[in-house]
Design a protein around this motif. Structure first.
Motif, PDB file in Angstrom:
ATOM      1  N   ASP A  90      10.257  42.122   2.290  1.00  0.00           N
ATOM      2  CA  ASP A  90      12.110  41.925   3.175  1.00  0.00           C
ATOM      3  C   ASP A  90      13.151  42.669   2.724  1.00  0.00           C
ATOM      4  N   LEU A  91      13.054  44.036   3.408  1.00  0.00           N
ATOM      5  CA  LEU A  91      14.191  44.190   3.273  1.00  0.00           C
ATOM      6  C   LEU A  91      15.580  44.664   3.880  1.00  0.00           C
ATOM      7  N   ALA A  92      16.250  45.127   3.270  1.00  0.00           N
ATOM      8  CA  ALA A  92      17.706  45.468   3.719  1.00  0.00           C
ATOM      9  C   ALA A  92      18.039  46.297   3.617  1.00  0.00           C
ATOM     10  N   VAL A  93      18.464  47.603   3.726  1.00  0.00           N
ATOM     11  CA  VAL A  93      18.721  49.054   3.543  1.00  0.00           C
ATOM     12  C   VAL A  93      19.446  49.678   4.737  1.00  0.00           C
ATOM     13  N   HIS A  94      20.789  50.212   3.513  1.00  0.00           N
ATOM     14  CA  HIS A  94      22.277  50.923   4.060  1.00  0.00           C
ATOM     15  C   HIS A  94      22.342  51.766   3.533  1.00  0.00           C
ATOM     16  N   THR A  95      22.202  53.230   4.597  1.00  0.00           N
ATOM     17  CA  THR A  95      23.060  54.556   4.524  1.00  0.00           C
ATOM     18  C   THR A  95      24.297  54.035   4.329  1.00  0.00           C
ATOM     19  N   ARG A  96      25.338  54.897   4.426  1.00  0.00           N
ATOM     20  CA  ARG A  96      26.760  55.190   4.411  1.00  0.00           C
ATOM     21  C   ARG A  96      27.383  56.103   3.792  1.00  0.00           C
ATOM     22  N   VAL A  97      27.444  57.297   5.017  1.00  0.00           N
ATOM     23  CA  VAL A  97      27.848  57.985   4.803  1.00  0.00           C
ATOM     24  C   VAL A  97      29.654  58.572   4.882  1.00  0.00           C
ATOM     25  N   GLU A  98      30.082  59.641   3.750  1.00  0.00           N
ATOM     26  CA  GLU A  98      31.359  59.049   4.012  1.00  0.00           C
ATOM     27  C   GLU A  98      32.291  61.335   3.777  1.00  0.00           C
ATOM     28  N   LEU A  99      32.214  61.539   5.217  1.00  0.00           N
ATOM     29  CA  LEU A  99      32.469  63.080   5.581  1.00  0.00           C
ATOM     30  C   LEU A  99      34.414  62.768   5.444  1.00  0.00           C
ATOM     31  N   ALA A 100      34.221  64.010   4.438  1.00  0.00           N
ATOM     32  CA  ALA A 100      35.991  64.639   5.328  1.00  0.00           C
ATOM     33  C   ALA A 100      35.258  65.611   6.261  1.00  0.00           C
ATOM     34  N   ALA A 101      37.356  66.030   6.541  1.00  0.00           N
ATOM     35  CA  ALA A 101      36.942  67.000   7.989  1.00  0.00           C
ATOM     36  C   ALA A 101      36.149  68.711   7.402  1.00  0.00           C
ATOM     37  N   GLY A 102      34.820  68.906   8.146  1.00  0.00           N
ATOM     38  CA  GLY A 102      34.673  69.869   7.763  1.00  0.00           C
ATOM     39  C   GLY A 102      34.085  69.706   6.833  1.00  0.00           C
ATOM     40  N   THR A 155      25.965  54.314   9.127  1.00  0.00           N
ATOM     41  CA  THR A 155      26.811  54.072   9.374  1.00  0.00           C
ATOM     42  C   THR A 155      27.679  55.367   8.496  1.00  0.00           C
ATOM     43  N   ALA A 156      28.242  55.965   9.780  1.00  0.00           N
ATOM     44  CA  ALA A 156      29.224  57.013   8.900  1.00  0.00           C
ATOM     45  C   ALA A 156      30.254  57.217   9.692  1.00  0.00           C
ATOM     46  N   ASP A 157      31.473  57.633   8.672  1.00  0.00           N
ATOM     47  CA  ASP A 157      32.789  57.969   9.228  1.00  0.00           C
ATOM     48  C   ASP A 157      32.867  59.090   8.526  1.00  0.00           C
ATOM     49  N   ARG A 181      37.405  57.630   9.804  1.00  0.00           N
ATOM     50  CA  ARG A 181      37.363  57.159  11.353  1.00  0.00           C
ATOM     51  C   ARG A 181      35.961  56.871  11.735  1.00  0.00           C
ATOM     52  N   PRO A 182      36.019  56.616  12.510  1.00  0.00           N
ATOM     53  CA  PRO A 182      34.098  55.702  12.443  1.00  0.00           C
ATOM     54  C   PRO A 182      33.495  56.275  13.163  1.00  0.00           C
ATOM     55  N   LEU A 183      32.427  57.096  12.827  1.00  0.00           N
ATOM     56  CA  LEU A 183      31.455  58.006  13.195  1.00  0.00           C
ATOM     57  C   LEU A 183      30.209  57.818  14.129  1.00  0.00           C
ATOM     58  N   LEU A 184      29.875  56.509  13.582  1.00  0.00           N
ATOM     59  CA  LEU A 184      28.151  56.196  13.699  1.00  0.00           C
ATOM     60  C   LEU A 184      27.827  55.107  13.032  1.00  0.00           C
ATOM     61  N   ASP A 185      27.469  53.785  13.833  1.00  0.00           N
ATOM     62  CA  ASP A 185      27.486  52.261  13.111  1.00  0.00           C
ATOM     63  C   ASP A 185      26.203  51.785  14.062  1.00  0.00           C
ATOM     64  N   GLN A 186      25.295  52.049  13.090  1.00  0.00           N
ATOM     65  CA  GLN A 186      23.446  51.428  14.125  1.00  0.00           C
ATOM     66  C   GLN A 186      23.179  50.808  13.347  1.00  0.00           C
ATOM     67  N   GLU A 187      22.172  49.989  13.381  1.00  0.00           N
ATOM     68  CA  GLU A 187      21.528  48.859  13.044  1.00  0.00           C
ATOM     69  C   GLU A 187      19.892  48.925  13.501  1.00  0.00           C
ATOM     70  N   LEU A 188      19.099  48.338  12.898  1.00  0.00           N
ATOM     71  CA  LEU A 188      17.257  47.905  13.784  1.00  0.00           C
ATOM     72  C   LEU A 188      17.128  47.168  12.708  1.00  0.00           C
ATOM     73  N   ALA A 189      16.217  46.255  12.988  1.00  0.00           N
ATOM     74  CA  ALA A 189      15.857  44.752  12.523  1.00  0.00           C
ATOM     75  C   ALA A 189      14.519  44.935  13.546  1.00  0.00           C
ATOM     76  N   CYS A 190      14.035  45.243  12.273  1.00  0.00           N
ATOM     77  CA  CYS A 190      12.389  44.521  12.445  1.00  0.00           C
ATOM     78  C   CYS A 190      11.369  43.958  11.862  1.00  0.00           C
ATOM     79  N   GLY A 191       9.952  43.229  12.760  1.00  0.00           N
ATOM     80  CA  GLY A 191       8.837  42.842  11.760  1.00  0.00           C
ATOM     81  C   GLY A 191       9.767  41.676  11.735  1.00  0.00           C
ATOM     82  N   PRO A 192       8.558  40.560  11.150  1.00  0.00           N
ATOM     83  CA  PRO A 192       8.709  38.636  11.216  1.00  0.00           C
ATOM     84  C   PRO A 192      10.479  38.330  10.798  1.00  0.00           C
TER      85      PRO A 192
END
Length: 251
Positions: free
Chosen positions: A119-131, A157-159, A163-174
């Motif tokens: 049972d694992l929850a993974v969160h990858t968070r990206v914070e990008l400056a302009a350029g 998630t990526a900003d 500003r938000p660029l992407l926020d998506q989530e996948l949940a699978c398994g029992p």
């Protein structure tokens, strides 16, 4: 177990990249390595598993920052196995990438394998400056050969410039919401992955939406970025498609 790996990359003023912070804990050991782009001033760091992890109840984190003008390539030495713990508690794995203006980061880990009973929850968070530039690959494999998967919840998630660029989530398994393996979900596939490429040059020439295979698409985002999403029967087929997409968009 709680453990954090910390990486900080800075331009060294001579066309290269220095690593003033390179500190691992517990199962997250860090090693500096050469990269194919090393001649262009890129520093490479490999995460080497020092023990089995993540187990149920573990809380692991990777925190990486690239300062202005720095170039950093991050990877893992082997696939990450999400394993069940004794008490049944979920494990957590957090990745944070902060990329300054003029910096470039490549995060290309090996697949994450959801083992039966885990049972694992993974969160990858990206914070990008302009350029900033980013090439990020994620691969999830549901179970080992002939094995049912555990419960996996993966969020990306990526900003960009605050500003938000992407926020998506996948949940699978029992235990995941119903339909995750149906026609509107993974449709029986056991490997899923995505490639996110952010490049300031896309602002002038954004990539077009494209079908890259029967279960693979490239989608431009509302920013100088493209997202490639892939389903495949196994990890090998998944990697082939993502590698081809990386050559096309990741440059």
């Amino acid at each position: 177990m709680r453990a954090t790996a910390r990486i900080r990359a800075v331009a060294d003023g001579r066309g290269g990249t220095a690593l003033p912070v390179l500190a691992g804990e517990g199962p997250l050991a860090l090693r500096r390595v050469r990269t194919d782009a090393g001649s262009r001033g890129e520093a490479g760091v490999m995460l080497v598993g020092a023990m089995s992890a993540p187990l149920g109840g573990d809380s692991l984190a990777v925190d990486a920052e690239a300062g202005p003008g720095a170039r950093l390539a991050l990877g893992t030495a082997a696939a990450t196995l999400a394993l069940p713990g004794r008490g049944g508690a979920p494990a957590r794995y957090r990745v944070r990438l902060a990329v300054a203006a003029g910096a470039a980061v490549r995060w290309l880990p090996e697949p994450l394998v959801s083992v039966r009973g885990s049972d694992l929850a993974v969160h990858t968070r990206v914070e990008l400056a302009a350029g900033a530039r980013l090439v990020l690959r994620e691969e999830q494999v549901l179970g080992r050969t002939g094995e049912a998967p555990g419960l996996l919840r993966s969020r990306l998630t990526a900003d960009l410039a605050g500003r938000p660029l992407l926020d998506q989530e996948l949940a699978c398994g029992p235990g995941a919401p119903g339909g995750w393996d149906g026609p509107a979900g993974l449709a029986g596939h056991r490997a899923a992955g995505q490639l996110l490429v952010v490049d300031p040059e896309f602002a002038a020439a954004p990539p077009a939406a494209a079908v890259l295979g029967e279960y693979a698409v490239a989608m431009p985002l509302a920013g100088p970025a493209v997202l490639v999403s892939v389903l495949a029967p196994d990890a090998l087929a998944l990697r082939r498609v993502l590698d081809a997409a990386c050559r096309t968009y990741g440059r």
